[in-house]
Write a protein that holds these residues in place. Sequence first.
Motif, PDB file in Angstrom:
ATOM      1  N   GLN A 411      -0.730  -4.862  27.551  1.00 28.88           N
ATOM      2  CA  GLN A 411       0.729  -4.951  27.753  1.00 28.88           C
ATOM      3  C   GLN A 411       1.467  -4.573  26.467  1.00 28.88           C
ATOM      4  O   GLN A 411       2.519  -3.947  26.508  1.00 28.88           O
ATOM      5  N   HIS A 412       0.903  -4.965  25.315  1.00 28.19           N
ATOM      6  CA  HIS A 412       1.529  -4.580  24.040  1.00 28.19           C
ATOM      7  C   HIS A 412       1.455  -3.053  23.868  1.00 28.19           C
ATOM      8  O   HIS A 412       2.459  -2.419  23.537  1.00 28.19           O
ATOM      9  N   SER A 413       0.272  -2.482  24.114  1.00 25.37           N
ATOM     10  CA  SER A 413       0.110  -1.026  23.944  1.00 25.37           C
ATOM     11  C   SER A 413       1.089  -0.284  24.843  1.00 25.37           C
ATOM     12  O   SER A 413       1.698   0.706  24.423  1.00 25.37           O
ATOM     13  N   LEU A 414       1.251  -0.769  26.072  1.00 27.33           N
ATOM     14  CA  LEU A 414       2.166  -0.107  27.014  1.00 27.33           C
ATOM     15  C   LEU A 414       3.601  -0.158  26.498  1.00 27.33           C
ATOM     16  O   LEU A 414       4.315   0.846  26.522  1.00 27.33           O
ATOM     17  N   ALA A 415       4.001  -1.341  25.998  1.00 27.98           N
ATOM     18  CA  ALA A 415       5.375  -1.488  25.501  1.00 27.98           C
ATOM     19  C   ALA A 415       5.615  -0.545  24.315  1.00 27.98           C
ATOM     20  O   ALA A 415       6.669   0.090  24.226  1.00 27.98           O
ATOM     21  N   VAL A 416       4.627  -0.428  23.415  1.00 26.07           N
ATOM     22  CA  VAL A 416       4.771   0.474  22.266  1.00 26.07           C
ATOM     23  C   VAL A 416       4.900   1.916  22.759  1.00 26.07           C
ATOM     24  O   VAL A 416       5.772   2.669  22.321  1.00 26.07           O
ATOM     25  N   PHE A 417       4.053   2.266  23.705  1.00 17.20           N
ATOM     26  CA  PHE A 417       4.063   3.630  24.245  1.00 17.20           C
ATOM     27  C   PHE A 417       5.436   3.961  24.836  1.00 17.20           C
ATOM     28  O   PHE A 417       6.029   4.996  24.550  1.00 17.20           O
ATOM     29  N   ILE A 418       5.956   3.039  25.658  1.00 22.16           N
ATOM     30  CA  ILE A 418       7.239   3.277  26.331  1.00 22.16           C
ATOM     31  C   ILE A 418       8.363   3.385  25.299  1.00 22.16           C
ATOM     32  O   ILE A 418       9.194   4.291  25.350  1.00 22.16           O
ATOM     33  N   TYR A 419       8.354   2.470  24.323  1.00 27.59           N
ATOM     34  CA  TYR A 419       9.402   2.482  23.296  1.00 27.59           C
ATOM     35  C   TYR A 419       9.370   3.802  22.524  1.00 27.59           C
ATOM     36  O   TYR A 419      10.401   4.430  22.286  1.00 27.59           O
ATOM     37  N   GLU A 420       8.165   4.220  22.147  1.00 30.22           N
ATOM     38  CA  GLU A 420       8.036   5.456  21.356  1.00 30.22           C
ATOM     39  C   GLU A 420       8.500   6.677  22.149  1.00 30.22           C
ATOM     40  O   GLU A 420       9.180   7.548  21.622  1.00 30.22           O
ATOM     41  N   ILE A 421       8.109   6.736  23.411  1.00 34.23           N
ATOM     42  CA  ILE A 421       8.432   7.937  24.181  1.00 34.23           C
ATOM     43  C   ILE A 421       9.928   7.970  24.539  1.00 34.23           C
ATOM     44  O   ILE A 421      10.545   9.026  24.556  1.00 34.23           O
ATOM     45  N   LEU A 422      10.519   6.798  24.749  1.00 34.55           N
ATOM     46  CA  LEU A 422      11.951   6.786  25.099  1.00 34.55           C
ATOM     47  C   LEU A 422      12.840   6.982  23.880  1.00 34.55           C
ATOM     48  O   LEU A 422      13.867   7.645  23.954  1.00 34.55           O
ATOM     49  N   PHE A 423      12.451   6.409  22.746  1.00 34.69           N
ATOM     50  CA  PHE A 423      13.366   6.412  21.590  1.00 34.69           C
ATOM     51  C   PHE A 423      12.854   7.203  20.395  1.00 34.69           C
ATOM     52  O   PHE A 423      13.525   7.255  19.358  1.00 34.69           O
ATOM     53  N   HIS A 424      11.676   7.789  20.526  1.00 32.10           N
ATOM     54  CA  HIS A 424      11.145   8.632  19.438  1.00 32.10           C
ATOM     55  C   HIS A 424      10.969   7.883  18.122  1.00 32.10           C
ATOM     56  O   HIS A 424      11.209   8.424  17.054  1.00 32.10           O
ATOM     57  N   ARG A 425      10.604   6.622  18.182  1.00 32.07           N
ATOM     58  CA  ARG A 425      10.298   5.870  16.952  1.00 32.07           C
ATOM     59  C   ARG A 425       9.329   4.749  17.311  1.00 32.07           C
ATOM     60  O   ARG A 425       9.233   4.346  18.488  1.00 32.07           O
ATOM     61  N   HIS A 426       8.606   4.261  16.286  1.00 34.21           N
ATOM     62  CA  HIS A 426       7.645   3.176  16.535  1.00 34.21           C
ATOM     63  C   HIS A 426       8.370   1.841  16.398  1.00 34.21           C
ATOM     64  O   HIS A 426       9.156   1.658  15.463  1.00 34.21           O
ATOM     65  N   PRO A 427       8.115   0.894  17.297  1.00 33.23           N
ATOM     66  CA  PRO A 427       8.889  -0.349  17.271  1.00 33.23           C
ATOM     67  C   PRO A 427       8.629  -1.224  16.041  1.00 33.23           C
ATOM     68  O   PRO A 427       9.449  -2.095  15.730  1.00 33.23           O
ATOM     69  N   LEU A 428       7.498  -1.017  15.358  1.00 34.23           N
ATOM     70  CA  LEU A 428       7.175  -1.919  14.251  1.00 34.23           C
ATOM     71  C   LEU A 428       7.210  -1.223  12.890  1.00 34.23           C
ATOM     72  O   LEU A 428       7.022  -1.861  11.859  1.00 34.23           O
ATOM     73  N   LEU A 429       7.412   0.082  12.891  1.00 35.71           N
ATOM     74  CA  LEU A 429       7.414   0.826  11.624  1.00 35.71           C
ATOM     75  C   LEU A 429       8.810   0.877  11.032  1.00 35.71           C
ATOM     76  O   LEU A 429       9.625   1.736  11.365  1.00 35.71           O
ATOM     77  N   GLY A 430       9.073  -0.058  10.148  1.00 33.55           N
ATOM     78  CA  GLY A 430      10.373  -0.127   9.494  1.00 33.55           C
ATOM     79  C   GLY A 430      10.195  -0.050   7.987  1.00 33.55           C
ATOM     80  O   GLY A 430       9.111   0.239   7.492  1.00 33.55           O
ATOM     81  N   PRO A 431      11.251  -0.331   7.243  1.00 31.20           N
ATOM     82  CA  PRO A 431      11.174  -0.182   5.793  1.00 31.20           C
ATOM     83  C   PRO A 431      10.515  -1.362   5.070  1.00 31.20           C
ATOM     84  O   PRO A 431      10.205  -1.261   3.887  1.00 31.20           O
ATOM     85  N   LYS A 432      10.298  -2.460   5.758  1.00 28.82           N
ATOM     86  CA  LYS A 432       9.807  -3.655   5.064  1.00 28.82           C
ATOM     87  C   LYS A 432       8.402  -3.432   4.496  1.00 28.82           C
ATOM     88  O   LYS A 432       7.541  -2.876   5.177  1.00 28.82           O
ATOM     89  N   ILE A 433       8.207  -3.879   3.262  1.00 30.01           N
ATOM     90  CA  ILE A 433       6.916  -3.698   2.589  1.00 30.01           C
ATOM     91  C   ILE A 433       6.265  -5.070   2.389  1.00 30.01           C
ATOM     92  O   ILE A 433       6.905  -6.008   1.915  1.00 30.01           O
TER      93      ILE A 433
END
Lengths: 652, 209
Positions: A411-433
């Motif tokens: 279910q997590h993989s599916l949500a990531v896939f859908i988010y990436e394909i709809l919005f062209h970005r990864h849901p967890l890849l942000g600037p935080k280090i």
Amino acid sequence: MIQPKVFISFKNLEKSGLISRDSELAREVHDFLTQRGLEVFFSSVSLERMGVAAYKQAIDDALDQADVVIAVGTSREHLMSEWVRYEWDSFTNDILSGLKPKGRVFAYVEGLPTAELPRALRQTQAIQHGPYALDLLYRFIINAGDVPNVSSLDTKGTNTYVEQFPFCATLTLGGKDVKQALLDNGNTIDYMAIPHSEVGSFKTVHLTPDCEYAVKLYNKPGLGTQLEKLRLLAGKYNLTIPDKLGGCGGDVESAEYYRKCFSWPLFVVVEPAVGVVVPSIPKQFIFQYGRQKGQEKVARWFQSGKLASYLSGDDAGNLIGRVKACISLARSLRRLHQLGLVFGDLSARNVLVDISRGTTLILDVESISIPGTTAPESLGTPGYMAPEIVRTENLRTGDPAKVLPSLHTDQHSLAVFIYEILFHRHPLLGPKIYSSCPEEDEILSMGIKALFIENPRDTSNALKEEILPCSILGNKLNNLFMRAFVDGLHCPELRPSALEWERALVSIEQSLYPCFNRSCPEKWFRIETSNKEACCQFCSCPVPASLPFFEIVRRNENGMDRNVQQLWLYDGLDIYDWQFMGKYCGESEDQTRRASISSGSNGWLMHFEKLEVRQLTEKGLVEISSPLLLTNGASLYLSLDDIQIGITVQIP
Amino acid sequence: MRRQPIYLVIETTEAMWKISGDTVTKCIEKFLENLYNDPFRIETAWLSLITFNEEVEQVRSLAQLFDFDIPDIKFSGSSSITNALVFLENVIKQEVITSSMQIKGDWKPIVFLLISDIAEVERKEVVDILSHFRGCRIIICPPRLTRTAEWLSPVSDGVIQLDALCSDAINRFFKFVSCSIKKSSSSRHIQDKESFPPPPLPGNITLVP
């Protein structure tokens, strides 16, 4: 589903005048295939029924109608006899000349080595009579569509044969080096010795000489335990085979639907290595133009605006294609989960997308795990693995704390896939280090510290650049993203199911309307009935205050349906039964177009076929013919499956 | 998105090659075509090409794959591996962004050194320089029948030997390079342990233990 029509070619009588063994075999083939619903032309039976004395005309007519010819034989002599040869040879010529681009010829033989087959039949899939051989033939026939055909074969070259054909031997067939694989049902399948591709260090993929199937061989030790799982996937858990034929695909329509969504194993290979036979990738999932010509359309191409910009023309797709692709994927995963199967490695690498049709094809089905049968083989692909898997990835195999793929991680993989394909970005890849070491930072940001870039309560990982938030596609989808990446990111049981995604996406698809701005990046926008300052969410192009629509009300035997539905009209809209009837569009809904809408200088037209439409006029209800010029306020009536449907046309 | 820097360092002495510079250029072209087809790599892989004989030149500085135009390669002169390594070290210092708690830097650069045998007198110096390369993965590819492999093995992340410097071997070498940089986006097998070099070795390339 359109079933292929089959012609069986065989020698009926021996020289002595007795019924031949070929004839008995042909009858077995006939009976087996007709029991499975195929239309089969079998000369001695069918000609008797047709009462045709003059043989040739009837044969020619049947060959003209056939999609598949099966040459049945027990000797080269019989297969080369005048009529038999005429039948398969003339059909092969039709295929090669392009008259029957989807035609297929199979050889079904007994006691006749492939090497002794007549030349043209050697190029086909030859099946040796034996246990499960008819089943094999049937599966070859029903899978013979949408794939490259025999006309692309190089039939030149020398043919040299060896007496025996052991599984490690290579021989040259039509100029190609060919080997043979033994299937677990005792049959064999030829494959080209040079791998089509190598995947990792332990899998090679070979094509069959006719390029219709791929033979995947695992070169990894310890696969004995996986063999049973592969057998179950190709048999009992095969959701591309209907229940009544021993699979678990439900009815024929449902099995047919999912056959197009999965590259499902057809057979299990046991020699020279453990492996599976799968259908070749259909043409629509291969790039036909541009720099990527000939490559598979892996989903990753459509998950980044930059990558999509490298694709030519329609290959890049638009919003509606991506939404449809997400529906297709969510539906496929929902089906797996309904059967208790776990995919385990859903990622942009093993899903192919035909963005123009909005369809998906899931590859590597053999890595599916059947809970209770075998342990999962893979932990997933970086970027798609659930945080709990990443967190425990380095624990040793067998450690009870090590999290393995499950329904929730899918279910997590599916949500990531859908988010990436709809919005062209990864849901967890942000600037935080999280660490100065990139590898450690990756493990933390995808694992224990994972934080959604659109988390409304913690914005520390929010992207610095301005983005269109995921709420742009409406509340339904936004709520699911919040459950997947805020509430359920570290609480697996709170994640939305594939079914919930499927339903929300179907509702989004129905609210999409073509943008009025030709250079709109997404080409479609979402209609918001409550939006007063209506404009495209993606290019801000203003939308007219009101758009044409059908107001549909329905009445069945139980009375009036209170839900008044709005169906927005646009040029090129196709309307199906389920839309008129207000049904949810699942995989089993009839996808035959009932009507279509066009817009021209005269106004809006509705075209329809096989549909009785009546209009309320001053003279009462009058039956009307297609095309109908739609006028504002017109009242139309039609009935489908005992449901009375009333339509009020609203054209501002 | 973090970049994955890749440095191809190719010796261009006449003595080393049995093929023309054009052939090597064509092999690089093929290698890039292969990477263009992989959407996962296009976004992350950044490539640089350094050639050396007596002179060292960065013929292409670190660039994204689609921006990487393929240079002409010519062979001449004799080798100066130590100069090349010192040069490489400086280039990496300048081009690669180091990660910190403030900056999301690059992934560890991968360096592929395609070199001939190294003269006895240079060995100690080469080993010394290589042992200073921190934060890089270094894959050394000497031709077969040299002992270079044995003594470079401890100071690198992998040594692969090519059987002959013909175009076939170079194509296989590039296939190995592209498999190496595809690894990070492929499925994690349940018993995976991160190891390098990761991909299968195409025929006639030997991994030196």
